[in-house]
Design a protein around this motif. Structure first.
Motif, PDB file in Angstrom:
ATOM      1  N   ALA A 190      -8.341  40.379  36.197  1.00  0.00           N
ATOM      2  CA  ALA A 190      -7.794  40.278  37.552  1.00  0.00           C
ATOM      3  C   ALA A 190      -7.634  38.980  38.202  1.00  0.00           C
ATOM      4  O   ALA A 190      -7.384  38.765  39.375  1.00  0.00           O
ATOM      5  N   ARG A 191      -7.495  38.187  37.193  1.00  0.00           N
ATOM      6  CA  ARG A 191      -7.090  36.654  37.437  1.00  0.00           C
ATOM      7  C   ARG A 191      -5.753  36.173  36.612  1.00  0.00           C
ATOM      8  O   ARG A 191      -5.196  37.098  36.224  1.00  0.00           O
ATOM      9  N   GLN A 192      -5.316  34.915  37.096  1.00  0.00           N
ATOM     10  CA  GLN A 192      -4.101  34.652  36.294  1.00  0.00           C
ATOM     11  C   GLN A 192      -4.205  33.678  35.225  1.00  0.00           C
ATOM     12  O   GLN A 192      -3.408  33.123  34.682  1.00  0.00           O
ATOM     13  N   THR A 193      -5.612  33.414  34.633  1.00  0.00           N
ATOM     14  CA  THR A 193      -6.028  32.415  33.897  1.00  0.00           C
ATOM     15  C   THR A 193      -5.816  33.032  32.416  1.00  0.00           C
ATOM     16  O   THR A 193      -5.641  34.353  32.115  1.00  0.00           O
ATOM     17  N   PRO A 194      -5.372  32.442  31.402  1.00  0.00           N
ATOM     18  CA  PRO A 194      -5.559  32.647  30.024  1.00  0.00           C
ATOM     19  C   PRO A 194      -6.915  33.118  29.398  1.00  0.00           C
ATOM     20  O   PRO A 194      -7.959  32.951  30.056  1.00  0.00           O
ATOM     21  N   ALA A 195      -7.083  33.993  28.500  1.00  0.00           N
ATOM     22  CA  ALA A 195      -8.314  34.022  27.815  1.00  0.00           C
ATOM     23  C   ALA A 195      -9.011  32.654  27.443  1.00  0.00           C
ATOM     24  O   ALA A 195      -8.458  31.743  27.489  1.00  0.00           O
ATOM     25  N   SER A 196     -10.211  33.025  27.381  1.00  0.00           N
ATOM     26  CA  SER A 196     -11.027  31.740  27.062  1.00  0.00           C
ATOM     27  C   SER A 196     -10.946  31.115  25.704  1.00  0.00           C
ATOM     28  O   SER A 196     -10.776  32.005  24.652  1.00  0.00           O
ATOM     29  N   VAL A 197     -11.099  29.929  25.532  1.00  0.00           N
ATOM     30  CA  VAL A 197     -11.452  29.688  24.190  1.00  0.00           C
ATOM     31  C   VAL A 197     -12.498  30.288  23.316  1.00  0.00           C
ATOM     32  O   VAL A 197     -12.149  30.544  22.179  1.00  0.00           O
ATOM     33  N   ALA A 198     -13.613  30.415  24.162  1.00  0.00           N
ATOM     34  CA  ALA A 198     -14.812  31.297  23.382  1.00  0.00           C
ATOM     35  C   ALA A 198     -14.155  32.564  22.624  1.00  0.00           C
ATOM     36  O   ALA A 198     -14.375  33.117  21.769  1.00  0.00           O
ATOM     37  N   TYR A 199     -13.515  33.060  23.551  1.00  0.00           N
ATOM     38  CA  TYR A 199     -12.797  34.528  23.329  1.00  0.00           C
ATOM     39  C   TYR A 199     -12.212  34.617  22.127  1.00  0.00           C
ATOM     40  O   TYR A 199     -12.227  35.481  21.228  1.00  0.00           O
ATOM     41  N   LEU A 200     -11.161  33.497  22.005  1.00  0.00           N
ATOM     42  CA  LEU A 200     -10.685  33.270  20.704  1.00  0.00           C
ATOM     43  C   LEU A 200     -11.236  32.835  19.373  1.00  0.00           C
ATOM     44  O   LEU A 200     -10.968  33.370  18.336  1.00  0.00           O
ATOM     45  N   CYS A 201     -12.326  32.211  19.676  1.00  0.00           N
ATOM     46  CA  CYS A 201     -13.075  31.864  18.757  1.00  0.00           C
ATOM     47  C   CYS A 201     -13.677  32.792  18.090  1.00  0.00           C
ATOM     48  O   CYS A 201     -14.355  32.789  16.910  1.00  0.00           O
ATOM     49  N   HIS A 202     -14.118  34.041  18.892  1.00  0.00           N
ATOM     50  CA  HIS A 202     -14.894  35.191  18.432  1.00  0.00           C
ATOM     51  C   HIS A 202     -14.273  36.532  18.384  1.00  0.00           C
ATOM     52  O   HIS A 202     -14.952  37.208  17.914  1.00  0.00           O
ATOM     53  N   VAL A 203     -13.177  36.419  18.631  1.00  0.00           N
ATOM     54  CA  VAL A 203     -12.409  37.677  18.679  1.00  0.00           C
ATOM     55  C   VAL A 203     -12.393  38.477  17.265  1.00  0.00           C
ATOM     56  O   VAL A 203     -12.397  39.745  17.320  1.00  0.00           O
ATOM     57  N   LEU A 204     -12.295  37.738  16.257  1.00  0.00           N
ATOM     58  CA  LEU A 204     -12.220  38.154  14.835  1.00  0.00           C
ATOM     59  C   LEU A 204     -13.470  38.279  13.883  1.00  0.00           C
ATOM     60  O   LEU A 204     -13.701  38.413  12.696  1.00  0.00           O
ATOM     61  N   ASP A 205     -14.515  37.946  14.765  1.00  0.00           N
ATOM     62  CA  ASP A 205     -15.848  37.879  14.019  1.00  0.00           C
ATOM     63  C   ASP A 205     -16.304  39.141  13.321  1.00  0.00           C
ATOM     64  O   ASP A 205     -16.883  39.007  11.970  1.00  0.00           O
ATOM     65  N   ASP A 206     -15.852  40.317  13.953  1.00  0.00           N
ATOM     66  CA  ASP A 206     -16.289  41.582  13.105  1.00  0.00           C
ATOM     67  C   ASP A 206     -15.613  41.620  11.820  1.00  0.00           C
ATOM     68  O   ASP A 206     -15.852  42.188  10.717  1.00  0.00           O
ATOM     69  N   ALA A 207     -14.109  40.848  11.714  1.00  0.00           N
ATOM     70  CA  ALA A 207     -13.385  40.551  10.449  1.00  0.00           C
ATOM     71  C   ALA A 207     -13.994  39.668   9.566  1.00  0.00           C
ATOM     72  O   ALA A 207     -13.634  39.374   8.429  1.00  0.00           O
ATOM     73  N   GLY A 208     -14.728  38.792  10.038  1.00  0.00           N
ATOM     74  CA  GLY A 208     -15.501  37.798   9.172  1.00  0.00           C
ATOM     75  C   GLY A 208     -14.380  36.522   8.937  1.00  0.00           C
ATOM     76  O   GLY A 208     -14.553  35.648   8.105  1.00  0.00           O
ATOM     77  N   VAL A 209     -13.436  36.206   9.784  1.00  0.00           N
ATOM     78  CA  VAL A 209     -12.429  35.410  10.001  1.00  0.00           C
ATOM     79  C   VAL A 209     -12.527  34.799  11.380  1.00  0.00           C
ATOM     80  O   VAL A 209     -12.575  35.393  12.047  1.00  0.00           O
ATOM     81  N   ALA A 210     -11.817  33.654  11.330  1.00  0.00           N
ATOM     82  CA  ALA A 210     -11.522  32.801  12.739  1.00  0.00           C
ATOM     83  C   ALA A 210      -9.941  32.658  12.725  1.00  0.00           C
ATOM     84  O   ALA A 210      -9.256  32.519  11.669  1.00  0.00           O
ATOM     85  N   VAL A 211      -9.538  32.621  13.869  1.00  0.00           N
ATOM     86  CA  VAL A 211      -8.144  32.292  14.252  1.00  0.00           C
ATOM     87  C   VAL A 211      -7.852  30.879  13.718  1.00  0.00           C
ATOM     88  O   VAL A 211      -6.809  30.810  13.092  1.00  0.00           O
ATOM     89  N   ARG A 212      -8.783  29.958  13.686  1.00  0.00           N
ATOM     90  CA  ARG A 212      -8.333  28.945  13.270  1.00  0.00           C
ATOM     91  C   ARG A 212      -8.326  28.685  11.751  1.00  0.00           C
ATOM     92  O   ARG A 212      -7.399  28.094  11.330  1.00  0.00           O
ATOM     93  N   THR A 213      -9.002  29.410  10.990  1.00  0.00           N
ATOM     94  CA  THR A 213      -8.988  29.656   9.619  1.00  0.00           C
ATOM     95  C   THR A 213      -7.647  30.208   9.113  1.00  0.00           C
ATOM     96  O   THR A 213      -7.007  29.878   8.107  1.00  0.00           O
ATOM     97  N   LEU A 214      -7.314  31.166   9.936  1.00  0.00           N
ATOM     98  CA  LEU A 214      -5.913  32.057   9.564  1.00  0.00           C
ATOM     99  C   LEU A 214      -4.705  30.720   9.889  1.00  0.00           C
ATOM    100  O   LEU A 214      -3.977  30.866   8.754  1.00  0.00           O
ATOM    101  N   ARG A 215      -4.608  30.132  10.938  1.00  0.00           N
ATOM    102  CA  ARG A 215      -3.741  29.056  11.278  1.00  0.00           C
ATOM    103  C   ARG A 215      -3.903  28.010   9.848  1.00  0.00           C
ATOM    104  O   ARG A 215      -2.897  27.709   9.515  1.00  0.00           O
ATOM    105  N   ALA A 216      -4.935  27.695   9.579  1.00  0.00           N
ATOM    106  CA  ALA A 216      -5.047  26.453   8.779  1.00  0.00           C
ATOM    107  C   ALA A 216      -4.493  27.094   7.168  1.00  0.00           C
ATOM    108  O   ALA A 216      -3.864  26.199   6.459  1.00  0.00           O
ATOM    109  N   THR A 217      -4.880  28.192   6.994  1.00  0.00           N
ATOM    110  CA  THR A 217      -4.278  28.918   5.774  1.00  0.00           C
ATOM    111  C   THR A 217      -2.703  28.955   5.757  1.00  0.00           C
ATOM    112  O   THR A 217      -2.321  28.510   4.697  1.00  0.00           O
ATOM    113  N   ARG A 218      -2.124  29.172   6.895  1.00  0.00           N
ATOM    114  CA  ARG A 218      -0.695  29.052   6.710  1.00  0.00           C
ATOM    115  C   ARG A 218      -0.275  27.981   6.883  1.00  0.00           C
ATOM    116  O   ARG A 218       0.736  27.737   6.137  1.00  0.00           O
ATOM    117  N   VAL A 219      -0.626  26.913   7.566  1.00  0.00           N
ATOM    118  CA  VAL A 219      -0.077  25.511   7.649  1.00  0.00           C
ATOM    119  C   VAL A 219      -0.306  24.905   6.498  1.00  0.00           C
ATOM    120  O   VAL A 219       0.519  24.497   5.667  1.00  0.00           O
TER     121      VAL A 219
END
Length: 141
Positions: free
Chosen positions: A72-101
């Motif tokens: 209902a707002r115009q704001t982006p998803a929170s940092v916390a959301y992205l930090c934990h969105v893949l918790d069930d998969a046992g990986v973090a977005v930061r880890t995926l990016r670091a692997t690719r870089v």
């Protein structure tokens, strides 16, 4: 998929807007990168699923990633959301990016990687591996 295959950062993912998606070219504009990023079929399908989900939410939020809190707002998803969105998969977005870089740096010049990802040249140094691929070194005279 954007983090794993295209080294998208959490900030790039959070701030990705619907208007950054080029449907005819199947590419997206990520952050301050110098060129739009062409997407492979798997990433394009995942992005389409996100956009379809947005449609079912009937939100006016301009961002691709919309949560219950930002619907209902115009704001982006929170940092916390992205930090934990893949918790069930046992990986973090930061880890995926670091692997690719890290993978890109093993194959390409660090200056090219930094430019392509809109990073400072010094920013990629933390991703460099500690071992040296001697096959890429010039021969000693």
């Amino acid at each position: 998929m954007l983090a794993l295959l295209h080294a998208a950062s959490q900030a790039e993912l959070r701030h990705l807007r619907v208007t950054d998606v080029d449907h005819s070219g199947r590419r997206v504009r990520l952050g301050h990168r110098p060129h739009p990023v062409p997407l492979d079929p798997t990433t394009w399908a995942a992005l389409q699923a996100c956009l379809d989900h947005r449609t079912t939410l009937a939100t006016t939020n301009p961002h691709v990633l919309v949560t219950r809190g930002t619907k209902a707002r115009q704001t982006p998803a929170s940092v916390a959301y992205l930090c934990h969105v893949l918790d069930d998969a046992g990986v973090a977005v930061r880890t995926l990016r670091a692997t690719r870089v890290t993978d890109l740096l093993a194959a390409l010049d660090p200056k090219i990687v930094a430019t392509a990802l809109a990073m400072d040249a010094e920013g990629v140094l933390m991703y460099l591996r500690e071992d040296v691929d001697t096959a890429r070194l010039p021969a000693n005279p």
